[in-house]
Design a protein around this motif. Structure first.
Motif, PDB file in Angstrom:
ATOM      1  N   LEU A  61       0.822  -1.206   0.000  1.00  0.00           N
ATOM      2  CA  LEU A  61       0.000   0.000   0.000  1.00  0.00           C
ATOM      3  C   LEU A  61       0.860   1.261   0.000  1.00  0.00           C
ATOM      4  N   LYS A  62       2.013   1.225   0.658  1.00  0.00           N
ATOM      5  CA  LYS A  62       2.886   2.401   0.692  1.00  0.00           C
ATOM      6  C   LYS A  62       3.446   2.735  -0.685  1.00  0.00           C
ATOM      7  N   ASP A  63       3.414   1.743  -1.612  1.00  0.00           N
ATOM      8  CA  ASP A  63       3.910   1.958  -2.966  1.00  0.00           C
ATOM      9  C   ASP A  63       2.803   2.362  -3.926  1.00  0.00           C
ATOM     10  N   ARG A  64       1.591   2.486  -3.425  1.00  0.00           N
ATOM     11  CA  ARG A  64       0.473   2.964  -4.256  1.00  0.00           C
ATOM     12  C   ARG A  64      -0.424   3.891  -3.421  1.00  0.00           C
ATOM     13  N   ARG A  65       0.208   4.940  -2.910  1.00  0.00           N
ATOM     14  CA  ARG A  65      -0.482   5.858  -2.010  1.00  0.00           C
ATOM     15  C   ARG A  65      -1.677   6.548  -2.667  1.00  0.00           C
ATOM     16  N   ASP A  66      -1.667   6.639  -4.000  1.00  0.00           N
ATOM     17  CA  ASP A  66      -2.790   7.273  -4.681  1.00  0.00           C
ATOM     18  C   ASP A  66      -4.097   6.528  -4.432  1.00  0.00           C
ATOM     19  N   ASP A  67      -4.002   5.253  -4.049  1.00  0.00           N
ATOM     20  CA  ASP A  67      -5.207   4.456  -3.808  1.00  0.00           C
ATOM     21  C   ASP A  67      -5.749   4.603  -2.390  1.00  0.00           C
ATOM     22  N   ILE A  68      -4.977   5.209  -1.487  1.00  0.00           N
ATOM     23  CA  ILE A  68      -5.393   5.291  -0.089  1.00  0.00           C
ATOM     24  C   ILE A  68      -6.711   6.044   0.084  1.00  0.00           C
ATOM     25  N   PRO A  69      -6.904   7.226  -0.530  1.00  0.00           N
ATOM     26  CA  PRO A  69      -8.185   7.923  -0.357  1.00  0.00           C
ATOM     27  C   PRO A  69      -9.379   7.102  -0.839  1.00  0.00           C
ATOM     28  N   LEU A  70      -9.220   6.434  -1.981  1.00  0.00           N
ATOM     29  CA  LEU A  70     -10.308   5.634  -2.531  1.00  0.00           C
ATOM     30  C   LEU A  70     -10.634   4.459  -1.622  1.00  0.00           C
ATOM     31  N   LEU A  71      -9.599   3.764  -1.135  1.00  0.00           N
ATOM     32  CA  LEU A  71      -9.808   2.638  -0.217  1.00  0.00           C
ATOM     33  C   LEU A  71     -10.437   3.096   1.094  1.00  0.00           C
ATOM     34  N   ALA A  72      -9.936   4.196   1.642  1.00  0.00           N
ATOM     35  CA  ALA A  72     -10.453   4.700   2.924  1.00  0.00           C
ATOM     36  C   ALA A  72     -11.934   5.034   2.823  1.00  0.00           C
ATOM     37  N   ASN A  73     -12.309   5.731   1.771  1.00  0.00           N
ATOM     38  CA  ASN A  73     -13.719   6.095   1.611  1.00  0.00           C
ATOM     39  C   ASN A  73     -14.594   4.867   1.360  1.00  0.00           C
ATOM     40  N   TYR A  74     -14.051   3.882   0.653  1.00  0.00           N
ATOM     41  CA  TYR A  74     -14.790   2.638   0.452  1.00  0.00           C
ATOM     42  C   TYR A  74     -15.066   1.948   1.789  1.00  0.00           C
ATOM     43  N   PHE A  75     -14.040   1.844   2.645  1.00  0.00           N
ATOM     44  CA  PHE A  75     -14.223   1.183   3.936  1.00  0.00           C
ATOM     45  C   PHE A  75     -15.164   1.984   4.846  1.00  0.00           C
ATOM     46  N   ILE A  76     -15.099   3.310   4.757  1.00  0.00           N
ATOM     47  CA  ILE A  76     -16.039   4.131   5.543  1.00  0.00           C
ATOM     48  C   ILE A  76     -17.467   3.816   5.144  1.00  0.00           C
ATOM     49  N   SER A  77     -17.723   3.774   3.835  1.00  0.00           N
ATOM     50  CA  SER A  77     -19.067   3.470   3.344  1.00  0.00           C
ATOM     51  C   SER A  77     -19.493   2.061   3.743  1.00  0.00           C
TER      52      SER A  77
END
Length: 469
Positions: free
Chosen positions: A332-348
Protein backbone atom coordinates in the motif's frame (compact mmCIF):
# COMPACT_ATOMS: atom_id res chain seq x y z
CA UNK A 1 0.67 33.67 -15.38
CA UNK A 2 -1.14 36.92 -16.15
CA UNK A 3 -4.35 37.64 -14.30
CA UNK A 4 -7.68 37.70 -16.12
CA UNK A 5 -9.76 40.76 -15.35
CA UNK A 6 -13.44 40.03 -14.86
CA UNK A 7 -14.42 43.12 -16.79
CA UNK A 8 -12.84 41.74 -19.96
CA UNK A 9 -15.08 39.91 -22.48
CA UNK A 10 -13.13 36.61 -22.28
CA UNK A 11 -14.79 34.15 -19.93
CA UNK A 12 -12.21 32.89 -17.42
CA UNK A 13 -14.49 29.97 -16.58
CA UNK A 14 -12.81 28.13 -19.45
CA UNK A 15 -9.62 27.84 -17.41
CA UNK A 16 -11.41 25.80 -14.73
CA UNK A 17 -12.57 23.37 -17.38
CA UNK A 18 -8.91 22.72 -18.22
CA UNK A 19 -8.33 21.42 -14.70
CA UNK A 20 -6.45 24.41 -13.23
CA UNK A 21 -7.86 25.89 -10.01
CA UNK A 22 -8.97 29.54 -9.94
CA UNK A 23 -7.69 32.09 -7.43
CA UNK A 24 -9.90 35.20 -7.25
CA UNK A 25 -8.24 38.40 -6.00
CA UNK A 26 -10.76 41.02 -4.78
CA UNK A 27 -9.29 44.43 -3.98
CA UNK A 28 -10.71 47.91 -4.72
CA UNK A 29 -7.27 49.55 -4.53
CA UNK A 30 -5.66 49.16 -7.96
CA UNK A 31 -2.05 49.32 -6.73
CA UNK A 32 -2.65 46.72 -4.02
CA UNK A 33 -4.63 44.54 -6.43
CA UNK A 34 -1.80 44.52 -8.96
CA UNK A 35 0.74 43.79 -6.23
CA UNK A 36 -1.21 40.75 -5.05
CA UNK A 37 -1.61 39.50 -8.62
CA UNK A 38 2.12 39.91 -9.29
CA UNK A 39 3.03 38.02 -6.11
CA UNK A 40 0.78 35.13 -7.18
CA UNK A 41 1.96 35.03 -10.81
CA UNK A 42 3.91 31.77 -10.44
CA UNK A 43 1.18 30.00 -8.46
CA UNK A 44 -0.11 26.76 -9.98
CA UNK A 45 -3.49 28.36 -10.68
CA UNK A 46 -5.29 30.86 -12.89
CA UNK A 47 -5.43 34.28 -11.23
CA UNK A 48 -8.59 36.34 -11.74
CA UNK A 49 -8.81 39.94 -10.47
CA UNK A 50 -11.96 41.82 -9.41
CA UNK A 51 -11.85 45.55 -8.63
CA UNK A 52 -14.99 45.53 -6.47
CA UNK A 53 -16.84 43.10 -4.25
CA UNK A 54 -19.97 43.00 -6.43
CA UNK A 55 -17.96 41.76 -9.40
CA UNK A 56 -16.37 39.18 -7.13
CA UNK A 57 -19.80 37.94 -5.97
CA UNK A 58 -21.01 37.67 -9.55
CA UNK A 59 -17.92 35.69 -10.53
CA UNK A 60 -18.23 33.34 -7.55
CA UNK A 61 -21.87 32.76 -8.49
CA UNK A 62 -20.90 31.58 -11.97
CA UNK A 63 -17.64 29.73 -11.29
CA UNK A 64 -16.00 27.09 -9.13
CA UNK A 65 -13.40 29.15 -7.26
CA UNK A 66 -10.64 27.39 -5.31
CA UNK A 67 -9.26 30.36 -3.32
CA UNK A 68 -10.56 33.88 -2.73
CA UNK A 69 -8.07 36.53 -1.58
CA UNK A 70 -10.19 39.51 -0.57
CA UNK A 71 -9.78 42.83 1.18
CA UNK A 72 -11.77 43.05 4.39
CA UNK A 73 -12.89 46.69 4.06
CA UNK A 74 -14.55 47.53 0.75
CA UNK A 75 -17.45 49.83 -0.23
CA UNK A 76 -21.02 48.45 -0.18
CA UNK A 77 -20.12 44.78 0.38
CA UNK A 78 -17.20 44.03 2.71
CA UNK A 79 -14.89 41.02 2.79
CA UNK A 80 -16.95 39.22 5.45
CA UNK A 81 -19.92 39.19 3.08
CA UNK A 82 -17.70 37.85 0.30
CA UNK A 83 -16.49 35.14 2.70
CA UNK A 84 -20.05 34.20 3.68
CA UNK A 85 -21.26 34.12 0.07
CA UNK A 86 -18.28 32.07 -1.16
CA UNK A 87 -18.75 29.40 1.52
CA UNK A 88 -22.50 29.24 0.85
CA UNK A 89 -21.80 28.70 -2.84
CA UNK A 90 -19.10 26.08 -2.23
CA UNK A 91 -17.96 25.00 1.23
CA UNK A 92 -14.63 23.80 -0.23
CA UNK A 93 -13.60 27.32 -1.30
CA UNK A 94 -10.76 28.69 0.83
CA UNK A 95 -11.03 32.40 1.69
CA UNK A 96 -8.07 34.56 2.77
CA UNK A 97 -8.90 37.97 4.22
CA UNK A 98 -6.51 40.96 3.97
CA UNK A 99 -6.78 44.16 5.95
CA UNK A 100 -4.75 47.21 6.81
CA UNK A 101 -6.84 47.78 9.95
CA UNK A 102 -6.16 44.56 11.81
CA UNK A 103 -7.66 43.93 15.21
CA UNK A 104 -7.79 40.80 17.34
CA UNK A 105 -11.59 40.94 17.21
CA UNK A 106 -11.75 41.04 13.39
CA UNK A 107 -9.21 38.23 13.08
CA UNK A 108 -11.13 36.00 15.48
CA UNK A 109 -14.42 36.84 13.81
CA UNK A 110 -13.14 35.97 10.33
CA UNK A 111 -11.63 32.66 11.42
CA UNK A 112 -14.81 31.70 13.25
CA UNK A 113 -16.76 32.52 10.09
CA UNK A 114 -14.69 29.97 8.19
CA UNK A 115 -11.79 31.96 6.70
CA UNK A 116 -8.70 29.93 5.84
CA UNK A 117 -6.36 32.68 7.08
CA UNK A 118 -6.08 36.36 7.92
CA UNK A 119 -3.26 38.56 6.57
CA UNK A 120 -2.33 42.04 7.73
CA UNK A 121 -1.22 44.81 5.36
CA UNK A 122 1.54 45.53 4.62
CA UNK A 123 2.40 41.84 4.19
CA UNK A 124 5.52 39.95 3.24
CA UNK A 125 5.23 38.71 -0.35
CA UNK A 126 6.48 35.29 0.68
CA UNK A 127 3.87 35.11 3.45
CA UNK A 128 1.04 35.76 0.99
CA UNK A 129 2.36 33.30 -1.58
CA UNK A 130 2.89 30.61 1.04
CA UNK A 131 -0.62 31.12 2.45
CA UNK A 132 -2.24 30.83 -0.99
CA UNK A 133 -0.21 27.69 -1.77
CA UNK A 134 -1.40 26.09 1.46
CA UNK A 135 -5.00 27.07 0.70
CA UNK A 136 -4.73 25.53 -2.77
CA UNK A 137 -3.31 22.32 -1.30
CA UNK A 138 -6.20 22.09 1.16
CA UNK A 139 -8.73 22.80 -1.60
CA UNK A 140 -7.27 20.06 -3.80
CA UNK A 141 -7.26 17.53 -0.97
CA UNK A 142 -10.78 18.45 0.16
CA UNK A 143 -12.17 18.21 -3.36
CA UNK A 144 -10.55 14.81 -3.85
CA UNK A 145 -11.98 13.65 -0.55
CA UNK A 146 -15.51 14.61 -1.58
CA UNK A 147 -15.16 13.15 -5.06
CA UNK A 148 -13.92 9.82 -3.76
CA UNK A 149 -16.71 9.67 -1.19
CA UNK A 150 -19.27 10.16 -3.94
CA UNK A 151 -17.53 7.66 -6.18
CA UNK A 152 -17.61 5.02 -3.48
CA UNK A 153 -21.38 5.06 -3.37
CA UNK A 154 -21.15 2.96 -6.52
CA UNK A 155 -19.27 0.21 -4.69
CA UNK A 156 -21.02 -2.62 -2.90
CA UNK A 157 -19.59 -4.84 -0.19
CA UNK A 158 -18.85 -7.50 -2.79
CA UNK A 159 -15.48 -8.73 -3.96
CA UNK A 160 -14.07 -5.64 -5.64
CA UNK A 161 -10.47 -4.60 -6.13
CA UNK A 162 -10.17 -0.89 -5.45
CA UNK A 163 -7.28 0.98 -6.97
CA UNK A 164 -6.56 3.16 -9.97
CA UNK A 165 -2.86 3.83 -9.44
CA UNK A 166 -0.40 2.91 -12.19
CA UNK A 167 0.76 -0.09 -10.15
CA UNK A 168 -2.80 -1.39 -9.81
CA UNK A 169 -3.49 -0.86 -13.52
CA UNK A 170 -0.88 -3.54 -14.15
CA UNK A 171 -2.59 -5.85 -11.63
CA UNK A 172 -5.97 -5.40 -13.37
CA UNK A 173 -4.42 -6.17 -16.76
CA UNK A 174 -2.86 -9.38 -15.44
CA UNK A 175 -6.13 -10.45 -13.78
CA UNK A 176 -7.97 -10.07 -17.08
CA UNK A 177 -5.26 -11.98 -18.95
CA UNK A 178 -5.15 -14.80 -16.37
CA UNK A 179 -8.94 -15.10 -16.28
CA UNK A 180 -9.16 -15.63 -20.02
CA UNK A 181 -6.90 -18.71 -20.06
CA UNK A 182 -7.13 -21.84 -17.90
CA UNK A 183 -3.62 -21.80 -16.41
CA UNK A 184 -2.03 -21.77 -12.97
CA UNK A 185 -1.42 -18.38 -11.36
CA UNK A 186 0.97 -17.40 -8.58
CA UNK A 187 -0.05 -14.29 -6.65
CA UNK A 188 2.66 -12.59 -4.59
CA UNK A 189 2.65 -9.66 -2.18
CA UNK A 190 2.96 -8.70 1.46
CA UNK A 191 0.48 -9.90 4.06
CA UNK A 192 -2.73 -7.90 3.98
CA UNK A 193 -2.26 -6.66 0.42
CA UNK A 194 -5.31 -8.48 -0.97
CA UNK A 195 -4.02 -11.70 -2.56
CA UNK A 196 -7.21 -13.71 -1.97
CA UNK A 197 -9.27 -10.87 -3.42
CA UNK A 198 -7.18 -11.04 -6.59
CA UNK A 199 -7.64 -14.81 -6.73
CA UNK A 200 -11.42 -14.42 -6.43
CA UNK A 201 -11.42 -11.87 -9.24
CA UNK A 202 -9.49 -14.25 -11.51
CA UNK A 203 -12.11 -16.93 -10.77
CA UNK A 204 -15.14 -14.62 -11.16
CA UNK A 205 -13.91 -13.38 -14.56
CA UNK A 206 -13.08 -16.86 -15.83
CA UNK A 207 -15.32 -19.45 -17.57
CA UNK A 208 -15.30 -21.37 -14.25
CA UNK A 209 -17.24 -18.60 -12.48
CA UNK A 210 -20.41 -20.71 -12.13
CA UNK A 211 -18.54 -23.43 -10.22
CA UNK A 212 -16.93 -23.51 -6.79
CA UNK A 213 -14.14 -21.29 -5.51
CA UNK A 214 -12.44 -23.08 -2.61
CA UNK A 215 -9.78 -21.34 -0.51
CA UNK A 216 -7.33 -22.92 1.92
CA UNK A 217 -4.66 -21.19 4.01
CA UNK A 218 -1.70 -23.57 4.09
CA UNK A 219 -0.32 -21.87 7.21
CA UNK A 220 -3.54 -22.17 9.22
CA UNK A 221 -3.89 -25.98 9.23
CA UNK A 222 -1.45 -28.41 10.92
CA UNK A 223 0.75 -30.37 8.53
CA UNK A 224 -0.69 -33.76 9.61
CA UNK A 225 -4.22 -32.60 8.73
CA UNK A 226 -3.79 -30.49 5.62
CA UNK A 227 -3.30 -33.45 3.22
CA UNK A 228 -6.55 -35.07 4.31
CA UNK A 229 -8.30 -31.70 3.91
CA UNK A 230 -7.02 -31.30 0.36
CA UNK A 231 -7.24 -34.86 -0.94
CA UNK A 232 -9.82 -36.49 1.36
CA UNK A 233 -9.58 -39.97 2.83
CA UNK A 234 -11.10 -43.43 2.73
CA UNK A 235 -12.88 -45.13 5.60
CA UNK A 236 -10.31 -46.63 7.98
CA UNK A 237 -7.40 -44.59 6.56
CA UNK A 238 -6.50 -43.54 10.11
CA UNK A 239 -7.92 -43.73 13.60
CA UNK A 240 -11.24 -41.90 13.65
CA UNK A 241 -11.85 -42.16 9.88
CA UNK A 242 -15.24 -43.85 10.29
CA UNK A 243 -16.43 -42.96 6.80
CA UNK A 244 -14.94 -41.76 3.52
CA UNK A 245 -14.67 -38.02 3.01
CA UNK A 246 -13.94 -36.10 -0.20
CA UNK A 247 -11.23 -33.44 -0.06
CA UNK A 248 -11.22 -29.87 -1.25
CA UNK A 249 -9.89 -30.82 -4.69
CA UNK A 250 -12.99 -32.92 -5.27
CA UNK A 251 -15.20 -30.17 -3.84
CA UNK A 252 -13.66 -27.71 -6.27
CA UNK A 253 -14.01 -30.01 -9.29
CA UNK A 254 -14.93 -27.88 -12.29
CA UNK A 255 -13.99 -24.73 -10.40
CA UNK A 256 -10.98 -23.12 -8.74
CA UNK A 257 -8.92 -23.94 -5.67
CA UNK A 258 -6.86 -21.19 -4.02
CA UNK A 259 -3.86 -22.21 -1.91
CA UNK A 260 -2.89 -19.23 0.21
CA UNK A 261 0.58 -19.00 1.79
CA UNK A 262 1.76 -21.92 -0.36
CA UNK A 263 5.26 -21.14 0.91
CA UNK A 264 4.29 -22.90 4.18
CA UNK A 265 3.48 -26.22 2.50
CA UNK A 266 5.75 -29.12 3.46
CA UNK A 267 7.96 -30.75 0.82
CA UNK A 268 5.78 -33.87 1.02
CA UNK A 269 2.63 -31.86 0.28
CA UNK A 270 4.44 -29.97 -2.50
CA UNK A 271 5.21 -33.27 -4.26
CA UNK A 272 1.53 -34.26 -4.19
CA UNK A 273 0.44 -30.82 -5.43
CA UNK A 274 2.89 -31.15 -8.30
CA UNK A 275 1.24 -34.44 -9.32
CA UNK A 276 -2.19 -32.77 -9.39
CA UNK A 277 -0.83 -30.00 -11.60
CA UNK A 278 0.91 -32.44 -13.95
CA UNK A 279 -1.67 -35.25 -14.21
CA UNK A 280 -4.90 -33.71 -12.84
CA UNK A 281 -5.10 -36.71 -10.50
CA UNK A 282 -4.47 -37.58 -6.84
CA UNK A 283 -5.01 -40.30 -4.25
CA UNK A 284 -7.27 -40.04 -1.26
CA UNK A 285 -5.50 -41.06 1.95
CA UNK A 286 -5.83 -44.81 2.31
CA UNK A 287 -6.88 -45.32 -1.32
CA UNK A 288 -5.09 -47.15 -4.14
CA UNK A 289 -7.13 -45.76 -7.02
CA UNK A 290 -6.27 -42.31 -8.42
CA UNK A 291 -9.05 -39.80 -8.86
CA UNK A 292 -9.27 -37.40 -11.78
CA UNK A 293 -10.29 -33.78 -11.23
CA UNK A 294 -10.72 -30.71 -13.41
CA UNK A 295 -9.53 -27.96 -11.09
CA UNK A 296 -7.72 -24.72 -11.71
CA UNK A 297 -5.02 -24.01 -9.11
CA UNK A 298 -4.27 -20.49 -7.91
CA UNK A 299 -1.61 -20.03 -5.23
CA UNK A 300 -0.29 -17.12 -3.19
CA UNK A 301 2.86 -16.42 -1.25
CA UNK A 302 3.89 -13.59 1.06
CA UNK A 303 7.53 -14.66 0.88
CA UNK A 304 10.17 -14.70 -1.84
CA UNK A 305 9.90 -18.23 -3.24
CA UNK A 306 13.23 -18.13 -5.17
CA UNK A 307 14.91 -17.49 -1.81
CA UNK A 308 13.07 -20.52 -0.36
CA UNK A 309 14.23 -22.61 -3.32
CA UNK A 310 17.82 -21.58 -2.56
CA UNK A 311 17.21 -22.73 1.04
CA UNK A 312 15.82 -26.04 -0.31
CA UNK A 313 12.49 -25.57 1.44
CA UNK A 314 10.45 -25.15 -1.76
CA UNK A 315 10.47 -27.26 -4.92
CA UNK A 316 11.73 -25.45 -7.98
CA UNK A 317 9.58 -27.57 -10.34
CA UNK A 318 6.43 -26.73 -8.39
CA UNK A 319 7.33 -23.05 -8.47
CA UNK A 320 7.50 -23.01 -12.26
CA UNK A 321 4.30 -25.07 -12.54
CA UNK A 322 2.44 -22.53 -10.42
CA UNK A 323 4.05 -19.49 -12.01
CA UNK A 324 2.58 -19.67 -15.51
CA UNK A 325 1.34 -16.15 -14.75
CA UNK A 326 2.58 -14.21 -11.74
CA UNK A 327 0.56 -11.32 -10.35
CA UNK A 328 2.45 -9.17 -7.86
CA UNK A 329 0.37 -6.90 -5.64
CA UNK A 330 2.33 -3.81 -4.58
CA UNK A 331 2.42 -2.77 -0.94
CA UNK A 332 0.00 0.00 0.00
CA UNK A 333 2.89 2.40 0.69
CA UNK A 334 3.91 1.96 -2.97
CA UNK A 335 0.47 2.96 -4.26
CA UNK A 336 -0.48 5.86 -2.01
CA UNK A 337 -2.79 7.27 -4.68
CA UNK A 338 -5.21 4.46 -3.81
CA UNK A 339 -5.39 5.29 -0.09
CA UNK A 340 -8.19 7.92 -0.36
CA UNK A 341 -10.31 5.63 -2.53
CA UNK A 342 -9.81 2.64 -0.22
CA UNK A 343 -10.45 4.70 2.92
CA UNK A 344 -13.72 6.09 1.61
CA UNK A 345 -14.79 2.64 0.45
CA UNK A 346 -14.22 1.18 3.94
CA UNK A 347 -16.04 4.13 5.54
CA UNK A 348 -19.07 3.47 3.34
CA UNK A 349 -18.87 -0.29 3.94
CA UNK A 350 -18.69 -0.15 7.75
CA UNK A 351 -21.08 2.77 8.13
CA UNK A 352 -23.72 0.50 6.59
CA UNK A 353 -22.65 -2.51 8.62
CA UNK A 354 -22.60 -0.61 11.93
CA UNK A 355 -25.70 1.40 10.97
CA UNK A 356 -23.80 4.54 11.85
CA UNK A 357 -24.48 7.54 9.55
CA UNK A 358 -21.35 9.39 8.50
CA UNK A 359 -20.31 12.24 6.25
CA UNK A 360 -16.84 10.75 5.78
CA UNK A 361 -13.52 11.96 7.16
CA UNK A 362 -11.91 15.33 7.64
CA UNK A 363 -9.15 16.50 5.37
CA UNK A 364 -6.73 16.24 8.31
CA UNK A 365 -7.57 12.52 8.69
CA UNK A 366 -7.01 11.93 4.99
CA UNK A 367 -3.65 13.70 5.23
CA UNK A 368 -2.62 11.50 8.17
CA UNK A 369 -3.62 8.34 6.28
CA UNK A 370 -1.61 9.47 3.25
CA UNK A 371 1.56 9.94 5.35
CA UNK A 372 1.45 6.53 7.11
CA UNK A 373 3.55 3.67 5.68
CA UNK A 374 0.95 0.90 6.32
CA UNK A 375 3.11 -2.11 7.26
CA UNK A 376 -0.14 -4.12 7.48
CA UNK A 377 -1.23 -2.90 4.04
CA UNK A 378 -4.93 -2.77 3.05
CA UNK A 379 -5.97 -4.97 5.99
CA UNK A 380 -4.42 -2.48 8.43
CA UNK A 381 -6.15 0.44 6.70
CA UNK A 382 -9.49 -1.38 6.90
CA UNK A 383 -9.05 -2.00 10.64
CA UNK A 384 -8.00 1.63 11.26
CA UNK A 385 -11.13 2.89 9.48
CA UNK A 386 -13.34 0.55 11.54
CA UNK A 387 -11.74 1.84 14.74
CA UNK A 388 -12.04 5.49 13.73
CA UNK A 389 -15.68 5.07 12.71
CA UNK A 390 -16.57 3.38 16.00
CA UNK A 391 -14.82 6.09 18.05
CA UNK A 392 -16.22 9.03 16.05
CA UNK A 393 -18.68 11.11 18.05
CA UNK A 394 -20.07 13.18 15.23
CA UNK A 395 -20.77 12.49 11.60
CA UNK A 396 -17.19 13.22 10.54
CA UNK A 397 -14.25 10.95 11.36
CA UNK A 398 -11.62 13.12 13.05
CA UNK A 399 -7.96 12.64 13.98
CA UNK A 400 -8.86 11.72 17.56
CA UNK A 401 -10.17 8.38 16.32
CA UNK A 402 -6.88 7.39 14.67
CA UNK A 403 -4.24 5.27 16.42
CA UNK A 404 -1.43 7.41 17.92
CA UNK A 405 1.20 6.10 15.52
CA UNK A 406 -0.80 7.39 12.56
CA UNK A 407 -1.88 10.79 13.89
CA UNK A 408 1.57 11.52 15.33
CA UNK A 409 3.29 10.22 12.22
CA UNK A 410 1.64 13.02 10.28
CA UNK A 411 3.84 15.56 12.06
CA UNK A 412 7.38 15.72 10.68
CA UNK A 413 9.74 16.93 13.36
CA UNK A 414 12.38 19.54 12.61
CA UNK A 415 13.76 19.81 16.13
CA UNK A 416 17.09 18.17 15.22
CA UNK A 417 18.63 21.64 15.40
CA UNK A 418 18.60 21.32 19.18
CA UNK A 419 21.29 18.64 18.92
CA UNK A 420 23.52 20.22 16.25
CA UNK A 421 27.00 21.58 16.79
CA UNK A 422 27.52 25.31 16.00
CA UNK A 423 27.61 25.81 12.22
CA UNK A 424 27.30 28.57 9.65
CA UNK A 425 23.82 29.59 8.55
CA UNK A 426 24.51 28.16 5.10
CA UNK A 427 25.47 24.77 6.57
CA UNK A 428 22.33 24.73 8.70
CA UNK A 429 20.19 25.61 5.68
CA UNK A 430 21.72 22.85 3.55
CA UNK A 431 21.26 20.35 6.41
CA UNK A 432 17.57 21.09 6.85
CA UNK A 433 16.77 21.12 3.15
CA UNK A 434 18.40 17.70 2.77
CA UNK A 435 16.76 16.35 5.92
CA UNK A 436 13.29 17.57 5.00
CA UNK A 437 13.56 16.32 1.42
CA UNK A 438 14.56 12.93 2.78
CA UNK A 439 11.70 12.80 5.30
CA UNK A 440 9.13 13.85 2.70
CA UNK A 441 10.36 11.34 0.14
CA UNK A 442 11.52 14.08 -2.21
CA UNK A 443 8.15 15.85 -2.23
CA UNK A 444 9.28 19.42 -2.97
CA UNK A 445 5.86 20.99 -2.34
CA UNK A 446 5.59 19.43 1.13
CA UNK A 447 9.26 20.18 1.84
CA UNK A 448 8.75 23.86 0.96
CA UNK A 449 5.66 24.02 3.19
CA UNK A 450 7.49 22.54 6.18
CA UNK A 451 10.46 24.88 5.69
CA UNK A 452 8.16 27.89 5.28
CA UNK A 453 9.39 28.89 1.82
CA UNK A 454 7.79 28.76 -1.60
CA UNK A 455 8.64 26.08 -4.16
CA UNK A 456 10.59 28.41 -6.47
CA UNK A 457 12.83 29.50 -3.57
CA UNK A 458 13.41 25.86 -2.62
CA UNK A 459 14.31 25.01 -6.22
CA UNK A 460 16.87 27.83 -6.35
CA UNK A 461 18.48 26.73 -3.08
CA UNK A 462 18.66 23.11 -4.25
CA UNK A 463 20.40 24.28 -7.40
CA UNK A 464 22.68 26.73 -5.56
CA UNK A 465 23.84 24.23 -2.97
CA UNK A 466 23.88 21.32 -5.49
CA UNK A 467 21.72 19.22 -3.22
CA UNK A 468 21.05 15.71 -4.48
CA UNK A 469 17.50 14.50 -3.73
Amino acid sequence: MLATKISEPENPTDTAAKGRPIVLVTEDDMVMRELVVNVLESTEADIVAADCSQEALDFIERNDVAVVVTDLRMPKVDGMKVLEFALQKNSLTQVILMTGHATVESAVQSLKAGAFDYICKPFENLELRHTVDRALSLWNLSRENVRLREENEAFSEGDVIIGRSTAMDEVHLLIDAAAAYDCSVLITGESGSGKELVARQVHLKSPRRENSFVALNCAAIPEQIIESELFGYQKGAFTGAERAKPGLFETANGGTIFLDEINNASLSLQAKLLRVLQDASFYRLGDTVPRQVNVRVLAASNRDIPALIAQETFREDLYYRLRVIEIHIPALKDRRDDIPLLANYFISKYAKRFKKPTDGMTTQVLGALMHHDWPGNVRELENVIQRALILSRGKMIEEGGLPPEISRGNEISVRAIDHMQPQTLEEVEVYFIRKTLRETGGDRALCAEILGIDKSTLWRKIKRYQIEE
